[in-house]
Enzyme design. Structure first.
Site, PDB file in Angstrom:
ATOM      1  N   CYS A  82       0.799  -1.225   0.000  1.00 22.66           N
ATOM      2  CA  CYS A  82       0.000   0.000   0.000  1.00 22.66           C
ATOM      3  C   CYS A  82       0.833   1.278   0.000  1.00 22.66           C
ATOM      4  O   CYS A  82       0.285   2.371  -0.155  1.00 22.66           O
ATOM      5  CB  CYS A  82      -0.947   0.009   1.196  1.00 22.66           C
ATOM      6  SG  CYS A  82      -2.045  -1.425   1.234  1.00 22.66           S
ATOM      7  N   ARG A 202     -21.964  -3.009  10.308  1.00 19.16           N
ATOM      8  CA  ARG A 202     -21.600  -4.429  10.357  1.00 19.16           C
ATOM      9  C   ARG A 202     -20.212  -4.649  10.950  1.00 19.16           C
ATOM     10  O   ARG A 202     -19.252  -3.981  10.574  1.00 19.16           O
ATOM     11  CB  ARG A 202     -21.690  -5.030   8.952  1.00 19.16           C
ATOM     12  CG  ARG A 202     -21.333  -6.517   8.873  1.00 19.16           C
ATOM     13  CD  ARG A 202     -21.780  -7.092   7.547  1.00 19.16           C
ATOM     14  NE  ARG A 202     -21.193  -6.423   6.406  1.00 19.16           N
ATOM     15  CZ  ARG A 202     -20.023  -6.758   5.836  1.00 19.16           C
ATOM     16  NH1 ARG A 202     -19.322  -7.775   6.331  1.00 19.16           N
ATOM     17  NH2 ARG A 202     -19.586  -6.113   4.779  1.00 19.16           N
ATOM     18  N   CYS A 213     -13.492   0.965   8.199  1.00 21.36           N
ATOM     19  CA  CYS A 213     -12.563   0.323   7.272  1.00 21.36           C
ATOM     20  C   CYS A 213     -12.574   1.057   5.934  1.00 21.36           C
ATOM     21  O   CYS A 213     -13.628   1.500   5.473  1.00 21.36           O
ATOM     22  CB  CYS A 213     -12.961  -1.137   7.024  1.00 21.36           C
ATOM     23  SG  CYS A 213     -13.163  -2.136   8.513  1.00 21.36           S
ATOM     24  N   CYS A 214     -11.416   1.153   5.302  1.00 19.79           N
ATOM     25  CA  CYS A 214     -11.378   1.763   3.973  1.00 19.79           C
ATOM     26  C   CYS A 214     -12.036   0.821   2.964  1.00 19.79           C
ATOM     27  O   CYS A 214     -11.983  -0.400   3.113  1.00 19.79           O
ATOM     28  CB  CYS A 214      -9.938   2.063   3.561  1.00 19.79           C
ATOM     29  SG  CYS A 214      -8.927   0.593   3.258  1.00 19.79           S
TER      30      CYS A 214
END
Length: 402
Positions: A82, A202, A213-214
């Site tokens: 990343c 969720r 989260c991305c």
């Protein structure tokens, strides 16, 4: 003494949910042409180019750049998970510092598959993260499913146990980034969420919920870098933002010799690179006005506050509760919306962070402008591992000519 290096042009696409409608050559071309237009130069001025991406075949960089021009220049393709986009930026800076050339192009792009990241593309050879997996399994036990939320969720769990932070702190980080993303027309998500909505979304793993989260994303970013002499020769002083420091670090032995889930998730290498950059630039963490930080998960943003010395060890919760991570606080972190709201096309992220900080330091960030921003800090992390931290300064200061 190394030559000064400046970013003079940046561009990026809007980050979008993965789709068959756009392919990486089209996205890469759009970002490169935007960066060239921002710098006000033609492609034939570029002397070398470095292209970062994770998912793709060799010479994908050439596939992107041949659409813009075929001038025979060296084109390098790099993959460091990343952090690939910042690796491209780092290599361009080193080429200029070393006197190899005066005008370089860094580009990052990614076309991703829908859904969470898979656990390794090749099943007939060693997984690059195999040793990290083994250590994690030894410490807490791996479960079936995507590994990245486990790495960062476990890091968050460790921080909570050591320092008393809670799931509410993670939700506050995500709420902040979604709120910032609302003002970014290039962000994948432009909707605001409350802390309660984030906590009730969720459950993905451990303390992490979906809105912390991305998302997977398609997109591209690019930057034109120049030496001081080139900036002056081409009359681009008003566009130039100086890179006053850049450090790259990889994992320390503690990842495998110490029992720390935070270290497995890159905490040590972030701390090492941050220490080096503050020492070399003479800039204090308290002098930083704006930060683009690798918030692949809210837990990583939380532990990285401390790794970057934006607050003391164990003080991330206090830092979050005080609002010191947003407008009106100590420093604005992720005005772009970060990876959580802006999106995370892996190879493009480092160049998108660069673009945001350049716009902020030029005063061109519109509704999300950080008032009087003069010093910007970029943090881009790749597991397995590599981290690149970059310090930017507003304006052109031609001290060598005095």
């Amino acid at each position: 003494m190394p030559r000064k290096v400046f970013v003079v042009g940046v561009g990026m696409t809007k980050f979008l949910k993965p789709s068959p409608d756009r392919d990486y050559p089209e996205m890469g071309k759009e970002a490169v042409e935007a960066a060239l237009a921002d710098a006000g130069i033609k492609y034939d001025k570029i002397q070398q180019a470095v292209c970062g991406y994770v998912f793709g075949d060799s010479t994908s960089g050439q596939r992107v750049l041949y659409q813009v021009g075929m001038t025979g220049i060296p084109i390098y393709n790099v993959n460091n998970n990343c952090s690939s986009g910042s690796n491209a930026l780092f290599l361009c800076k080193q080429l200029i510092e070393g006197g190899i050339g005066d005008v370089m192009l860094a580009v990052g792009f990614e076309k991703m598959a829908p859904g969470p990241l898979g656990n390794g593309a090749y099943k007939d050879r060693a997984d690059p993260l195999g040793l990290h997996d083994k250590k994690t399994d030894e410490l807490i036990g791996l479960v079936k499913g995507p590994l990245t939320p486990q790495y960062f969720g476990n890091a968050g769990i460790e921080h909570m146990k050591k320092y008393g932070t809670t799931e509410v702190h993670l939700a506050k980080i995500a709420a902040k980034n979604h709120r910032h993303g609302m003002k970014n027309p290039r962000a994948q998500s432009t909707r605001e969420y409350t802390v309660e909505e984030i906590l009730n979304s969720r459950r993905i793993y451990g303390p992490l919920t979906k809105l912390e989260c991305c998302p997977t994303s398609d997109g591209a970013g690019a930057a034109v870098l120049m030496s001081e002499d080139a900036v002056i020769r081409l009359g681009l002083q008003s566009k130039a933002v100086e890179i006053i420091g850049m450090e790259m670090a990889t994992d320390t032995p503690g990842v495998f010799t110490e029992n720390s889930l935070m270290k497995i998730a890159g905490y040590d290498m972030t701390g090492l690179a941050a220490k080096r950059i503050y020492e070399k630039t003479g800039v204090s963490p308290k002098q930083v006005d704006v930060v683009e930080l690798h918030d692949c998960f809210a837990a990583n943003e939380m532990i990285t506050y401390e790794g970057l010395q934006l607050c003391g060890e164990g003080e991330a919760g206090k830092f979050i509760d005080a609002g010191d991570n947003t407008y009106g606080g100590q420093v604005v972190v992720n005005p772009s919306g970060g990876l959580i709201a802006k999106g995370h096309p892996l190879g493009a992220t480092g160049l998108a962070q660069c673009a945001e900080l350049v716009w902020q330091l030029r005063g061109e960030a519109g509704d999300r402008q950080v008032p009087n921003a003069r010093i910007g800090l970029q943090h881009n992390l790749g597991l397995g591992g590599a981290v690149v931290i970059t310090m930017y300064r507003k304006g052109f200061q031609n001290t060598s000519k005095l």
